[in-house]
Design an enzyme around this catalytic site. Structure first.
Site, PDB file in Angstrom:
ATOM      1  N   ARG A 178       0.817  -1.211   0.000  1.00 57.34           N
ATOM      2  CA  ARG A 178       0.000   0.000   0.000  1.00 57.34           C
ATOM      3  C   ARG A 178       0.856   1.269   0.000  1.00 57.34           C
ATOM      4  NH1 ARG A 178      -2.270  -3.572  -1.342  1.00 57.34           N
ATOM      5  NH2 ARG A 178      -4.239  -4.479  -0.640  1.00 57.34           N
ATOM      6  N   SER A 227     -11.453   0.588   2.389  1.00 61.52           N
ATOM      7  CA  SER A 227     -10.749   0.041   3.554  1.00 61.52           C
ATOM      8  C   SER A 227     -10.034   1.164   4.296  1.00 61.52           C
ATOM      9  CB  SER A 227      -9.740  -1.019   3.123  1.00 61.52           C
ATOM     10  OG  SER A 227     -10.396  -2.139   2.577  1.00 61.52           O
ATOM     11  N   GLU A 297      -5.009   3.520   6.031  1.00 63.74           N
ATOM     12  CA  GLU A 297      -4.840   3.288   4.600  1.00 63.74           C
ATOM     13  C   GLU A 297      -5.440   4.445   3.816  1.00 63.74           C
ATOM     14  OE1 GLU A 297      -6.390   0.066   1.288  1.00 63.74           O
ATOM     15  OE2 GLU A 297      -5.615  -0.688   3.193  1.00 63.74           O
TER      16      GLU A 297
END
Length: 323
Positions: A178, A227, A297
């Site tokens: 990520r 998310s 995130e």
């Protein structure tokens, strides 16, 4: 609130794209919250983008946003210039052979997957399960169901902060979980992906299964940012959140989804302050119960409204929101 108007100079008359002072960003983010951009710019094409960045004074802050899915803009908004690529100028898809496809950075992930499937190119089906656009996927190495962007992208085209159009390789991006580490300030405009030859019907069937699985397990039709927290090594964020008793937790009109605990929702009238405070409350409770510190995130950016600042894990701050 609003910002003072930026004075760009006479060169701005040669810009072919769209310039809007104090554009509301709540209108274009999936959470539907946040303050304005001091100056909002949608370039006509990459040459227009390059011209703009070459002439823009170096001291003016530049922020690039995509489709607004994995993003929380704070209530005070963003100073400087906010760039968002348009579908017309940057949303195309071009098949380059039996295994490669070039897609624009403004193309939604699911449409990139669909374009590859139509051409019989396998390997991009995972994008059908990811909200947002290709530009954001390139920046954050988006992935799901065991495949990440770095597994398929071979070449990226970008415009640097100085206005130069450059080509980058997968290795140039130094992809991590990520995260990427490409050139600072570069705006991605397109990318080439490589998959394998496959049967279009089979690929589309698997994409349909991913979409159905996502819709049954995630609040995809709600005002959400996707998310919220990265999965810590060896753990699932949603399980840690659930075990900490946060399922359904609310702050103002923001809520932890009861369907999937790693999604935060705007129930209708939440502020960015509500959503970020809820996220930090979740982080606080997870750390208190398990000792694990969740990492965001979702990208959070912009200014707090005075008196409504949010502290990490609520440390050093007295929490007064409704929980």
């Amino acid at each position: 609130m609003s910002f003072p108007e930026l004075e760009l100079g006479s060169w701005a008359s040669d810009i072919r794209g769209r310039l809007v002072p104090n554009q509301s960003l709540a209108e274009i983010t999936w959470f539907r919250v946040g303050g304005p951009a001091q100056l909002f710019f949608q370039p006509a094409d990459e040459e227009d983008l390059g011209f703009f960045l070459r002439n823009l004074p170096a001291e003016i802050r530049v922020t690039t946003i995509g489709l607004g899915s994995n993003l929380l803009i704070r209530d005070g908004g963003l100073d400087g210039v906010v760039i968002r690529l348009s579908a017309r100028g940057f949303g195309g898809a071009e098949v380059l052979g039996e295994s490669r496809v070039r897609v624009g950075a403004a193309l939604p992930d699911a449409r990139a997957a669909a374009a590859a499937a139509e051409a019989g190119i396998d390997g991009l089906t995972f994008y059908s399960g990811i909200p947002g656009g290709i530009g954001g996927a390139l920046y954050m190495n988006a992935g799901c169901y065991g495949t990440e962007t770095r597994d398929r992208v071979v070449e990226l085209r970008a415009v640097t902060r100085s206005g130069e159009i450059v080509t980058l390789t997968n290795a140039d991006m130094d992809y991590r979980y990520r995260k990427s580490n490409g050139p600072a300030g570069a705006v991605f405009v397109s990318a080439v992906y490589e998959g394998t030859a496959g049967d279009p019907a089979d690929i589309k069937n698997r994409m349909r299964e991913i979409t159905e699985r996502r819709e049954s397990s995630q609040p995809v039709k709600s005002r959400t940012g996707g998310s919220t927290f990265k999965n810590p090594d060896g753990h699932s964020s949603w399980k840690l959140i659930d075990e900490a008793g946060c399922r359904g937790l609310t702050v103002g009109d923001a809520q932890v989804s009861e369907l999937h605990c790693n999604f935060l929702l705007n129930l209708g009238n939440a502020s960015a302050y509500d959503i970020e405070t809820l996220g930090e409350t979740v982080r606080h409770r997870v750390r208190a119960r398990s000792g694990i510190e969740l990492r965001w995130e979702i990208r959070r950016m912009g200014h707090f409204v005075e008196g409504c600042e949010v502290r990490e894990f609520l440390d050093g701050d007295v929490f007064t929101g409704a929980v």
